[in-house]
Design an enzyme around this catalytic site. Structure first.
Site, PDB file in Angstrom:
ATOM      1  N   GLY A  29       0.880  -1.209   0.094  1.00 26.66           N
ATOM      2  CA  GLY A  29      -0.089  -0.121   0.142  1.00 26.66           C
ATOM      3  C   GLY A  29       0.811   1.173   0.127  1.00 26.66           C
ATOM      4  O   GLY A  29       1.833   1.470   0.492  1.00 26.66           O
ATOM      5  N   TYR A  88     -12.491  -1.611  10.677  1.00 22.04           N
ATOM      6  CA  TYR A  88     -11.926  -1.223   9.231  1.00 22.04           C
ATOM      7  C   TYR A  88     -12.733  -1.873   7.868  1.00 22.04           C
ATOM      8  O   TYR A  88     -12.951  -0.929   7.003  1.00 22.04           O
ATOM      9  CB  TYR A  88     -10.553  -1.895   9.404  1.00 22.04           C
ATOM     10  N   ASP A 142      -4.277   9.172   7.637  1.00 26.14           N
ATOM     11  CA  ASP A 142      -5.632   8.705   6.797  1.00 26.14           C
ATOM     12  C   ASP A 142      -6.912   8.678   7.583  1.00 26.14           C
ATOM     13  O   ASP A 142      -6.981   8.959   8.624  1.00 26.14           O
ATOM     14  CB  ASP A 142      -4.957   7.477   6.219  1.00 26.14           C
ATOM     15  N   HIS A 166      -4.829  10.694   3.065  1.00 24.41           N
ATOM     16  CA  HIS A 166      -4.159  10.169   1.696  1.00 24.41           C
ATOM     17  C   HIS A 166      -5.385   9.741   0.444  1.00 24.41           C
ATOM     18  O   HIS A 166      -4.796   9.575  -0.717  1.00 24.41           O
ATOM     19  CB  HIS A 166      -3.452   8.819   2.027  1.00 24.41           C
ATOM     20  N   ARG A 312      -8.568  -5.912   0.835  1.00 26.94           N
ATOM     21  CA  ARG A 312      -9.838  -6.123   1.468  1.00 26.94           C
ATOM     22  C   ARG A 312     -10.562  -7.111   1.055  1.00 26.94           C
ATOM     23  O   ARG A 312     -12.051  -6.881   0.608  1.00 26.94           O
ATOM     24  CB  ARG A 312     -10.862  -4.585   1.134  1.00 26.94           C
ATOM     25  N   ASP A 373      -8.533   8.555  -7.256  1.00 29.46           N
ATOM     26  CA  ASP A 373      -7.410   8.159  -6.694  1.00 29.46           C
ATOM     27  C   ASP A 373      -6.884   9.422  -6.062  1.00 29.46           C
ATOM     28  O   ASP A 373      -6.412  10.634  -6.646  1.00 29.46           O
ATOM     29  CB  ASP A 373      -6.303   7.707  -7.753  1.00 29.46           C
ATOM     30  N   LEU A 377       0.832   6.512  -6.432  1.00 25.88           N
ATOM     31  CA  LEU A 377       2.203   6.285  -6.378  1.00 25.88           C
ATOM     32  C   LEU A 377       2.738   5.617  -7.624  1.00 25.88           C
ATOM     33  O   LEU A 377       4.055   5.627  -7.990  1.00 25.88           O
ATOM     34  CB  LEU A 377       2.593   5.863  -5.004  1.00 25.88           C
TER      35      LEU A 377
HETATM   36  P1  ADQ Z   1      -2.895   2.978  -2.577  1.00 20.48           P
HETATM   37  O1  ADQ Z   1      -4.325   2.985  -2.907  1.00 20.48           O
HETATM   38  O2  ADQ Z   1      -2.843   1.715  -1.930  1.00 20.48           O
HETATM   39  O3  ADQ Z   1      -2.705   4.324  -1.576  1.00 20.48           O
HETATM   40  P2  ADQ Z   1      -0.751   3.827  -4.393  1.00 20.48           P
HETATM   41  O4  ADQ Z   1      -0.653   5.277  -4.234  1.00 20.48           O
HETATM   42  O5  ADQ Z   1      -0.922   3.405  -5.993  1.00 20.48           O
HETATM   43  O6  ADQ Z   1      -2.346   3.433  -4.013  1.00 20.48           O
HETATM   44  O7  ADQ Z   1       0.332   2.903  -3.761  1.00 20.48           O
HETATM   45  C1  ADQ Z   1       0.233   1.451  -4.062  1.00 20.48           C
HETATM   46  C2  ADQ Z   1       1.535   1.157  -3.614  1.00 20.48           C
HETATM   47  O8  ADQ Z   1       1.686  -0.287  -3.465  1.00 20.48           O
HETATM   48  C3  ADQ Z   1       2.765   1.329  -4.588  1.00 20.48           C
HETATM   49  O9  ADQ Z   1       3.857   2.209  -3.840  1.00 20.48           O
HETATM   50  C4  ADQ Z   1       3.355   0.225  -5.270  1.00 20.48           C
HETATM   51  O10 ADQ Z   1       4.400  -0.055  -5.422  1.00 20.48           O
HETATM   52  C5  ADQ Z   1       2.840  -0.871  -4.388  1.00 20.48           C
HETATM   53  N1  ADQ Z   1       2.387  -2.085  -5.218  1.00 20.48           N
HETATM   54  C6  ADQ Z   1       1.369  -1.937  -5.947  1.00 20.48           C
HETATM   55  N2  ADQ Z   1       1.488  -3.264  -6.542  1.00 20.48           N
HETATM   56  C7  ADQ Z   1       1.989  -4.010  -6.070  1.00 20.48           C
HETATM   57  C8  ADQ Z   1       2.516  -5.474  -5.941  1.00 20.48           C
HETATM   58  N3  ADQ Z   1       2.015  -6.137  -6.848  1.00 20.48           N
HETATM   59  N4  ADQ Z   1       3.500  -5.843  -5.116  1.00 20.48           N
HETATM   60  C9  ADQ Z   1       4.085  -5.052  -4.432  1.00 20.48           C
HETATM   61  N5  ADQ Z   1       3.860  -3.823  -4.352  1.00 20.48           N
HETATM   62  C10 ADQ Z   1       2.814  -3.346  -4.944  1.00 20.48           C
HETATM   63  C11 ADQ Z   1      -3.507   5.241  -0.956  1.00 20.48           C
HETATM   64  C12 ADQ Z   1      -4.277   6.282  -1.940  1.00 20.48           C
HETATM   65  C13 ADQ Z   1      -3.520   6.667  -2.861  1.00 20.48           C
HETATM   66  C14 ADQ Z   1      -2.134   7.356  -2.496  1.00 20.48           C
HETATM   67  C15 ADQ Z   1      -1.344   6.468  -1.426  1.00 20.48           C
HETATM   68  C16 ADQ Z   1      -0.420   7.299  -0.802  1.00 20.48           C
HETATM   69  O11 ADQ Z   1      -5.310   5.387  -2.489  1.00 20.48           O
HETATM   70  O12 ADQ Z   1      -4.230   7.545  -4.048  1.00 20.48           O
HETATM   71  O13 ADQ Z   1      -1.380   7.604  -3.540  1.00 20.48           O
HETATM   72  O14 ADQ Z   1      -2.432   5.955  -0.583  1.00 20.48           O
HETATM   73  O15 ADQ Z   1      -0.826   8.400  -0.152  1.00 20.48           O
END
Ligand code: ADQ
Length: 727
Positions: A29, A88, A142, A166, A312, A373, A377
């Site tokens: 995440g 949650y 968050d 976030h 989830r 979103d 990231l």
């Molecule tokens: P997320 O909804 O979790 O975060 P995101 O910002 O894209 O979404 O982050 C996902 C993270 O998980 C990334 O750092 C990525 O590298 C990692 N990840 C994704 N797929 C993966 C995989 N298969 N294996 C390992 N790692 C993986 C929430 C909000 C976002 C916001 C972030 C940060 O929903 O909008 O950008 O918090 O604030």
């Protein structure tokens, strides 16, 4: 250096128990991956739920978890299985997550879930209280913990608290659907600094604050219950270095080779998300299908690698989504695939960093199209991983990250045709163009990486604290009060310059009803009974009303912010021969705004016109006021007039009218040995500015002022004046 307590629902590591042993793995995440490096490099303690329910561990497990986590600078919050489910899976994900992403159709309002949310926020609060030290900085993260800032503030009023959301903060017409909208807003407002990813979310938050709680902001500062706090934008960055250097790791290189061997020379389109309905995965798959259908020349030449991290999985909505995606992938692969080519490689799991970074590195196109979103990231990680700057990012305009990635191909995630065109365009984009665009984005992401983001947030938080301290240094303490009383007793010629609205009386909702009560009149009577005291009421009101209210009281009066004055002889004078003819030309414009803004009205004074909007819908009134101010600035440029905007009014008056200049007529009259001026708004600043150094100036309410002191309310003003009059 102060210690930082990072607080989030989950810790950056997740505990699990198998065969009686406790194991830890990194959490997935955005938040966990994003700030783990900040956590490692600072004096931090990360507080959150460990991943195992309280009722599934024995005493030894608990001890073991605490001691293992301590080594990782983590501290656990213990929650039961039913709490996790109701708080949650329930309130956080069935109410807040969906509503805040504007998926109102999935939002559930259930009092039982809300009660659990409150309870769990209290548990977090208690856990923090167990470990917090007075100088610690608390950084809460968050939507799971929106009540926590207020809960902590109630227990430790001076604590330094930052809150970062976030996910998006929704437009106010969506937010207000929440039955517990006030409680949540008040919860967040317990923080000193409130951060969001984009300016849109800041604006949405401020709109809701204004509408539901009525506090106006000034440059992002809100004066909330006599505490100044700030709301601002901090677009979260990534650990740029980690992604840009990843390809130098041998593990990543091996993965790249492995993938290349399997895929050959085909172009790779990469899609990575948590499995979530906000991420637009279904729409993206359908757009890919359109692309294949419309561009048969690309069959067997491209491959979509679609990575979805399980998320989830206990929530029904997510189970349904998984099912839908499984089916769709099966359908597309069945329809377009051939021997030796599957159009979609679908992985439903989390990947180790070496595999993830290899995919980022090798992909030709990053296809990231969430329906909504907070930031995203993944899009930033994709760009950062391009060591040769080749590759094309297609990103949804609904992701917060699109604001910083303007050189990418930006699409509407609901427009499947547009996504299909963007894919074709990306496949045709020249390498020179790709490099040019990506280098600009890389520079930006490198400059504002996650370290900078966190430092920036912390720095802003400390600045807010400094501002609050400046303010509290001016607060009217009993000691300062005693000093003034002593000076008062010693003196023989005393001048009081007292503003009326907001100073002698509270500003109330209905503008017209605030005539002075017995309380005010008696206070002034008592003051002037002492022949050593001269009192002047320094008001913005018209002369007729002031005369009526202070008819038999021997006080000096200043009306219309200084245009008119009445000395003790009872005769009114104008300070200068100000013009009035301009009023006829300005009035029709004000009338137009009265007609268009229900609740607003015009007050006509001898030398000025005032448009009041205290009784309007606060948000609408403020917008109209800004429009009117702009229109007036054009119209008044030839008239030598001033347009002042403050305290729910727009006032137009001739240049040169000023409370301070008129008050000076009294100040310069005698050799006063005690002067005190009290006021509450911008117009009183002019009075404060003309005072001699030894005079006492007091501002009512919080907010910056050139006054020597701040006092909390007009009730306190009256009490203090009464106290003086008895000395
Ligand atoms: P997320 O909804 O979790 O975060 P995101 O910002 O894209 O979404 O982050 C996902 C993270 O998980 C990334 O750092 C990525 O590298 C990692 N990840 C994704 N797929 C993966 C995989 N298969 N294996 C390992 N790692 C993986 C929430 C909000 C976002 C916001 C972030 C940060 O929903 O909008 O950008 O918090 O604030």
């Amino acid at each position: 250096m102060a210690r930082i307590l990072i607080v989030s629902n989950r810790l950056p590591v997740t505990a699990s128990k198998s065969e009686g042993k406790i194991n830890f793995i990194p959490s997935v995440g955005g938040l966990a991956t994003g700030i783990s490096s900040f956590h490692q490099n600072h004096d931090c303690l990360w507080i959150g739920w460990s991943g195992i329910a309280r009722d599934k561990m024995d005493k030894n497990d608990k001890k073991e978890i605490i001691s293992q986590l301590k080594k990782l600078k983590n501290y656990p919050v213990f929650l039961s299985q039913s709490q996790i489910e109701a708080y949650y899976d329930g309130f956080c994900n069935k109410t807040i997550w969906s509503l805040f992403h504007s998926f109102t159709q999935y939002t559930i309002y259930d009092n039982i879930l809300w009660d659990e949310y409150k309870k769990v926020n209290k548990i977090f609060c208690q856990t923090i209280l167990d470990v917090v030290k007075p100088d610690d900085i608390i950084w809460i993260h968050d939507y799971q913990l929106m009540l926590l800032p207020k809960l902590l503030r109630q227990r430790i009023p001076n604590l330094t608290i930052g809150f970062f959301l976030h996910i998006p903060f929704p437009p106010q017409e969506i937010y207000r659907q929440l039955p517990w909208r006030r409680e949540i807003l008040e919860g967040i407002l317990g923080a000193d600094l409130i951060g969001f990813h984009t300016y849109d979310y800041v604006r949405n938050f401020l709109d809701s604050e204004l509408r539901l709680l009525g506090d106006e902001q000034n440059m992002g500062y809100i004066n909330y219950q006599n505490r100044m706090l700030k709301v601002d934008t901090f677009p979260m960055g990534i650990d740029y270095e980690r992604f840009s250097m990843a390809i130098q790791n041998t593990d990543t290189q091996k993965e790249v080779e492995k993938i290349r061997k399997q895929i050959g020379g085909r172009k790779i389109i990469l899609s990575i998300d948590r499995m979530d309905y906000t991420k637009g995965i279904v729409e993206r798959l359908k757009a890919y299908e359109i692309f294949l259908q419309e561009n048969p020349e690309y069959l067997e030449k491209v491959i979509l690698i679609m990575l979805a991290v399980p998320s989830r999985t206990r929530v029904e909505q997510y189970q349904h989504l998984k099912h839908q995606i499984d089916e769709l992938v099966g359908k597309i692969n069945g329809k377009y695939g051939s021997i030796g080519w599957v159009p979609i490689w679908y992985l439903f799991r989390s990947l180790p960093f070496s595999e993830l970074s290899a995919l980022y590195h090798i992909a030709d196109i990053g296809l990231i199209t969430p329906l909504k979103d907070g930031m995203n990231l993944v899009a930033k990680e994709f760009i950062a991983s391009k060591d040769n700057a080749k590759g094309v990012l297609i990103i949804s305009e609904m992701a917060g990250a699109a604001n910083e990635l303007g050189e990418a191909l930006i699409v509407n995630p609901n427009n499947k045709l547009q996504i299909s065109w963007a894919l074709k365009y990306a496949l045709h984009m020249s390498e020179a163009k790709q490099i040019k665009r990506n280098k600009i984005m890389q520079k930006r992401l490198k400059n504002y990486d996650v370290k900078k983001w966190a430092d920036d947030f912390k720095k802003s938080l400390m600045q807010v604290k400094e501002k609050q301290e400046e303010f509290s240094a001016k607060i009217f303490t009993p000691k300062k009060r005693l000093q003034i009383i002593k000076d008062y007793q010693k003196s023989k010629n005393r001048l009081f310059l007292l503003d009326y609205d907001g100073t002698l009386v509270n500003i109330e909702y209905k503008f017209k009803t605030i005539k002075p009560g017995k309380d005010v009149l008696n206070t002034i009577q008592q003051l002037i009974q002492d022949k050593k005291n001269q009192v002047v009421i320094v008001s913005g009101r018209g002369k007729e009303i002031l005369e009526k209210w202070f008819k038999d009281i021997h006080v000096g009066l200043i009306a219309e912010h200084g245009a008119l004055l009445r000395k003790n002889n009872g005769i009114w004078e104008t300070t200068e021969p100000f013009k009035k003819e301009w009023k006829q030309q300005i009035k029709p414009l004000l009338q137009l705004y009265v007609d268009r803004t229900p609740g607003s009205f015009i007050e006509e004074k001898e030398y000025s016109l005032v448009w009041h909007y205290i009784n309007t819908n606060p948000f609408f009134g403020q917008i109209r006021a800004l429009e009117l101010r702009d229109a007036l600035l054009h119209l008044t440029s030839n008239f030598n007039l001033e347009v002042l905007h403050g305290g729910k009014v727009i006032e137009i008056k001739p240049m040169g009218i000023n409370k301070g200049l008129t008050a000076y007529r009294w100040i310069s009259q005698k050799d006063w040995d005690f002067i005190m001026a009290i006021g509450d708004d911008w117009s009183d600043e002019d009075t404060f500015a003309t005072l001699p150094d030894a005079a006492y100036s007091i501002k009512v309410g919080a907010g910056s002022s050139q006054s020597k002191y701040n006092i909390n309310s007009s009730t306190e003003v009256r009490a203090f004046l009464r106290e003086l009059s008895k000395k």
